[in-house]
Structure formats: C-alpha cells, structure tokens
Design an enzyme around this catalytic site. Structure first.
Site, PDB file in Angstrom:
ATOM      1  N   ASN A 129       0.857  -1.178   0.000  1.00 26.25           N
ATOM      2  CA  ASN A 129       0.000   0.000   0.000  1.00 26.25           C
ATOM      3  C   ASN A 129       0.899   1.236   0.000  1.00 26.25           C
ATOM      4  OD1 ASN A 129      -1.651   2.109   1.800  1.00 26.25           O
ATOM      5  ND2 ASN A 129      -3.130   0.701   0.884  1.00 26.25           N
TER       6      ASN A 129
ATOM      7  N   SER B  56      -7.003   7.287   2.556  1.00 19.37           N
ATOM      8  CA  SER B  56      -6.906   7.364   4.023  1.00 19.37           C
ATOM      9  C   SER B  56      -7.442   8.720   4.467  1.00 19.37           C
ATOM     10  CB  SER B  56      -5.452   7.213   4.478  1.00 19.37           C
ATOM     11  OG  SER B  56      -5.070   5.873   4.465  1.00 19.37           O
TER      12      SER B  56
ATOM     13  N   ASN C  70      -6.832  10.308   7.129  1.00 21.04           N
ATOM     14  CA  ASN C  70      -6.049  10.962   8.180  1.00 21.04           C
ATOM     15  C   ASN C  70      -4.857  11.757   7.670  1.00 21.04           C
ATOM     16  OD1 ASN C  70      -7.696   9.705  10.233  1.00 21.04           O
ATOM     17  ND2 ASN C  70      -6.708   7.800   9.595  1.00 21.04           N
TER      18      ASN C  70
HETATM   19  C1  LIG Z   1      -5.611   0.569  12.494  1.00 18.41           C
HETATM   20  C2  LIG Z   1      -5.853   0.624  11.022  1.00 18.41           C
HETATM   21  C3  LIG Z   1      -4.853   1.106  10.186  1.00 18.41           C
HETATM   22  C4  LIG Z   1      -5.077   1.160   8.801  1.00 18.41           C
HETATM   23  N1  LIG Z   1      -4.083   1.609   7.982  1.00 18.41           N
HETATM   24  C5  LIG Z   1      -4.283   1.638   6.624  1.00 18.41           C
HETATM   25  C6  LIG Z   1      -3.253   2.071   5.737  1.00 18.41           C
HETATM   26  O1  LIG Z   1      -2.128   2.375   6.146  1.00 18.41           O
HETATM   27  N2  LIG Z   1      -3.544   2.122   4.395  1.00 18.41           N
HETATM   28  C7  LIG Z   1      -4.775   1.768   3.908  1.00 18.41           C
HETATM   29  O2  LIG Z   1      -5.008   1.834   2.699  1.00 18.41           O
HETATM   30  N3  LIG Z   1      -5.753   1.326   4.738  1.00 18.41           N
HETATM   31  C8  LIG Z   1      -5.529   1.258   6.069  1.00 18.41           C
HETATM   32  N4  LIG Z   1      -6.532   0.815   6.893  1.00 18.41           N
HETATM   33  C9  LIG Z   1      -7.843   0.454   6.316  1.00 18.41           C
HETATM   34  C10 LIG Z   1      -7.976  -1.048   6.108  1.00 18.41           C
HETATM   35  O3  LIG Z   1      -7.026  -1.523   5.206  1.00 18.41           O
HETATM   36  C11 LIG Z   1      -9.383  -1.382   5.597  1.00 18.41           C
HETATM   37  O4  LIG Z   1      -9.535  -0.782   4.335  1.00 18.41           O
HETATM   38  C12 LIG Z   1     -10.499  -0.894   6.507  1.00 18.41           C
HETATM   39  O5  LIG Z   1     -10.134  -1.053   7.858  1.00 18.41           O
HETATM   40  C13 LIG Z   1     -11.815  -1.651   6.253  1.00 18.41           C
HETATM   41  O6  LIG Z   1     -11.678  -3.028   6.489  1.00 18.41           O
HETATM   42  P1  LIG Z   1     -12.105  -3.718   7.885  1.00 18.41           P
HETATM   43  O7  LIG Z   1     -13.472  -3.229   8.214  1.00 18.41           O
HETATM   44  O8  LIG Z   1     -12.039  -5.195   7.613  1.00 18.41           O
HETATM   45  O9  LIG Z   1     -11.073  -3.278   8.889  1.00 18.41           O
HETATM   46  C14 LIG Z   1      -6.323   0.739   8.280  1.00 18.41           C
HETATM   47  C15 LIG Z   1      -7.309   0.242   9.126  1.00 18.41           C
HETATM   48  C16 LIG Z   1      -7.099   0.193  10.482  1.00 18.41           C
HETATM   49  C17 LIG Z   1      -8.181  -0.344  11.377  1.00 18.41           C
END
Ligand SMILES: Cc1cc2nc3c(=O)[nH]c(=O)nc-3n(C[C@H](O)[C@H](O)[C@H](O)COP(=O)(O)O)c2cc1C
Length: 388
Positions: free
Chosen positions: A176, A210, A212
């Site tokens: 990513n 993202s 953030n």
């Molecule tokens: C703690 C945390 C950190 C994440 N960091 C990233 C990231 O660095 N890049 C990204 O594309 N998505 C990031 N995500 C998003 C996840 O890859 C995913 O798209 C999102 O959490 C939805 O899936 P889920 O409901 O199964 O967690 C992050 C999610 C969480 C919870």
C-alpha cells in the site's frame, strides 16, 4: 493494534489477538505461535490485568513482534474451491489481510501463515514519518468497530524495501503506497513507492483514500487520480518483475465521484480497484463511547455501506476491472456477499481484532460451503453473480 485496543481484558478473555509472551514457554510450537498473538487463556491469567491497561497501540506492536519471532508453521492447504487466479498470480484463497496491520512490512510471511491468501503491507510513505500524536487508535467494542487516525506513520521506503528484499517470496504480498504529509509532489511520492517496493511485491495499491492525511482524498478526483495513475503505471512498466497496479478508494465517494474513478480505471487500464478504505461517516447506530473520535471507522458498521459501493463500482466498470472488496468482513457470508457484489478478492482487518486468527479458517470454511451450496465450482464463477 491487533490487540486489545481499548478494553484489553475482555478482548483477551474472548481469545482475541493481543500479545502474551509468557505463554511461549508453556505451549507446543503451533499453540505457542498463536499464544504469542495473544490467544492464550494462560496469557490472560498471567497478564490480564496488565494487558487490560496496555495502550492499544503498544499491544499491537507486541503482537507484531510476537509474529516476527514465532516460528509459525505454514497454514493448512486450502480447499481448491477457494483458489483463484488474478494478474497471472495463483491465489491459494481469495481472503487477504488488508493494509494497516503490517504497516512496515515486518511480518508478511507470519501473516500469510495465519491462512490468508495474500497480505497487503503498508501504507508506506517515501520518507519515514511519525504520524499523528497518540492516542490514535480506538476500540469500539460494542460496535465491533475501530476508529483510527494513525496518519500514515511509516518507517519509509528504504527500510521497508530492505525488509521485503530479504523475503524468499513464497506467498503473495501487496504494498500500500502512501505520500508524506508534508510532500509538495504527491505524484513523485507514489512513483517513488512503486520504484522502491514494486520489484518486491505482486501488486501495489495507490492509497488516495486514508482520511487521516490532509488533502489525500482529494486525489480521488478525476484529473488528479488520472495523473497519478499514469505516472505510477509508467514506473510500474519499468519494474521487473511487473506488479499489478490498483487504486484504493474511500467508501464515502458519492455516485459522481465513483463514476469518475471507474472511468479513470478503465481509461488507464488499471489492474484493480480496492473498495474500500475506512469511512469518515458515523452511523447513528454506533453505541461505543469512542464513536466521536476523529478518524476512519472500520469494522462491522462499514459492511453494508462498503459492499453497496463495491456493487456500484462493478456496475460502473462493467465487471471489466477486478475489484477487491474490503470493509466489515467478519464471516464467510460477508465475504460471499462481497464476491457476489463483484469482488474478485476480499480483505479484512478489524474483525481479526475481535475474533482472533481462528477467524481466518472459519471464514474460508464458511465461504467454501456457500459456494458449493449455490453450485459454484470456484470463487471466479461467483464474482458479480448478483448482477445477473
Ligand atoms: C488501524 C488501522 C490502520 C489502517 N491503515 C491503513 C493504511 O495504512 N492504508 C490503507 O489503505 N488502509 C488502512 N486501513 C484500512 C484497512 O485496510 C481497511 O480498508 C479498513 O479497515 C476496512 O476493512 P475492515 O473493516 O475489515 O477493517 C487501516 C485500518 C485500520 C483499522
């Protein structure tokens, strides 16, 4: 953070992922590996009160450290019905670990050994950056959800590329790609990501979703996205071996923005789209006290919402762009719904926090049963089945 986040004791009691190093000396190899992830009642009894108060991010760091050090045996072979071929690669199963868990590429092979068919490491930014101040991860236990505002904390491309280069490249790994918060040239940042990590991975994902990193999601606009994709695709074409190129989108895109993204994907011949990232929306159903924290919401409340957007994207791309369905998956039925809506691969993260690694074989078992029940002989046959 695959750990207790908030409320570690309850999390441990139900066999979630936290750390638990003391269990190491007490258990045989497989159990020992799992214990290091925090699955052991032993660990809970030994450390429960301490873990209950452990900072969620610190607990996640311990889980990653445990994964790195534990000699995990490979997962059992997958049911052949779960296998799928995409981008010239043979995925042993269609379920992957989403970005954000192994942000720095420290333990991709240990994550694969949990039974995932692929692991997406990252997001990785060109230069190392600290991300936002702590606390920046919040557990919404009552909602089976998480809010994070990490802000792409990253070890940077040099360090992560060196880690990936040391792999012997067995299982399938994606990267990513992010951009630095203070970057003045986002195109150059994503190109640098492709050049550094592309040679070491099977697919690379441009993360423009993202919530953030200020301004990042504006890059999903038609002109900005096309500019980034063209430049990164050129860098990818010069990469050997050649990874697939995807873009990860936010589920918060409205119909017009989704149509633009679909058009760019078709025009630029993208290898895939990921739907999707976390959401900035806060459904009225949320009950946890942390629901008002700033950041991206993931987990169960995201499931129907993101599956709906995935369905739209499949329709808008006419099924001609492979889709990765991500958001709220916690069961075989959830994964199956994403596949029927149009996903060729499925990913999860947050459910692992609540269910522990037993979730991975369970989802695969359930998914295989659902495919057979409906007469499909493979995952590929079921992709987009809802669209008739
Ligand atoms: C703690 C945390 C950190 C994440 N960091 C990233 C990231 O660095 N890049 C990204 O594309 N998505 C990031 N995500 C998003 C996840 O890859 C995913 O798209 C999102 O959490 C939805 O899936 P889920 O409901 O199964 O967690 C992050 C999610 C969480 C919870």
């Amino acid at each position: 953070m695959v750990s207790s986040l908030r409320g570690g004791a309850g999390c441990l009691r139900r066999g979630r992922i936290p750390d638990g190093a003391p269990a190491r000396a007490l258990a045989p190899p497989r159990a020992r590996a799992l214990n290091l992830l925090g699955f052991a009642g032993i660990a809970y009894r030994a450390l429960g009160p301490a873990l209950a108060h452990l900072d969620p991010e610190a607990a996640h760091r311990l889980a990653i450290a445990g994964l790195r050090r534990a000699p995990l045996p490979p997962a059992a072979p997958d049911d052949p019905i779960l296998a799928t071929t995409l981008w010239g690669r043979d995925f042993p199963n269609a379920l992957g670990l989403a970005a954000g868990f192994d942000k720095h590429g420290e333990a991709p092979d240990a994550c694969l050994a949990l039974g995932f068919g692929h692991v997406e490491i990252g997001g990785v930014t060109p230069r190392p950056q600290p991300g936002n101040p702590r606390p920046r991860v919040f557990r919404l236990a009552e909602d089976r959800a998480v809010i994070n505002r990490y802000g792409l904390n990253s070890d940077g491309l040099t360090v992560v590329a060196a880690r990936l280069a040391r792999r012997t490249r067995r299982g399938l790994v994606g990267a990513n790609l992010g951009k630095n918060k203070d970057s003045l040239d986002e195109v150059a940042d994503y190109v640098a990501g492709m050049r550094a990590l592309g040679p070491h991975v099977d697919f690379a994902v441009i993360n423009v979703s993202s919530p953030n990193t200020p301004g990042l999601r504006d890059l999903q606009g038609r002109v900005a996205m096309a500019g980034i994709v063209r430049a990164v695709a050129a860098a990818r074409d010069a990469t050997e071996p050649r990874p697939a190129l995807l873009v990860k989108l936010a589920p918060d895109l409205d119909d017009a923005a989704l149509a633009d993204a679909a058009e760019v994907a078709l025009e630029c011949r993208l290898d895939g789209l990921v739907m999707g990232n976390t959401t900035v929306a806060r459904p009225a159903s949320l009950r946890s006290s942390a629901r008002s924290e700033t950041g991206g919401l993931s987990g169960a409340p995201l499931l129907a919402f993101s599956t709906g957007k995935l369905r739209d994207l499949y329709r808008l791309t006419g099924g001609r762009v492979p889709l990765v369905g991500c958001g709220g998956v916690a069961s075989g039925a959830d994964a199956y719904a994403k596949i029927r809506a149009g996903a060729s691969l499925v990913q999860l993260y947050t459910a692992l926090v609540y269910e522990g690694p037993g979730l991975v074989p369970r989802i695969k078992r359930e998914l295989a049963a659902l495919l057979r029940r409906d007469g499909f002989r493979s995952v590929a046959e079921a992709v987009g089945a809802d669209h008739g």
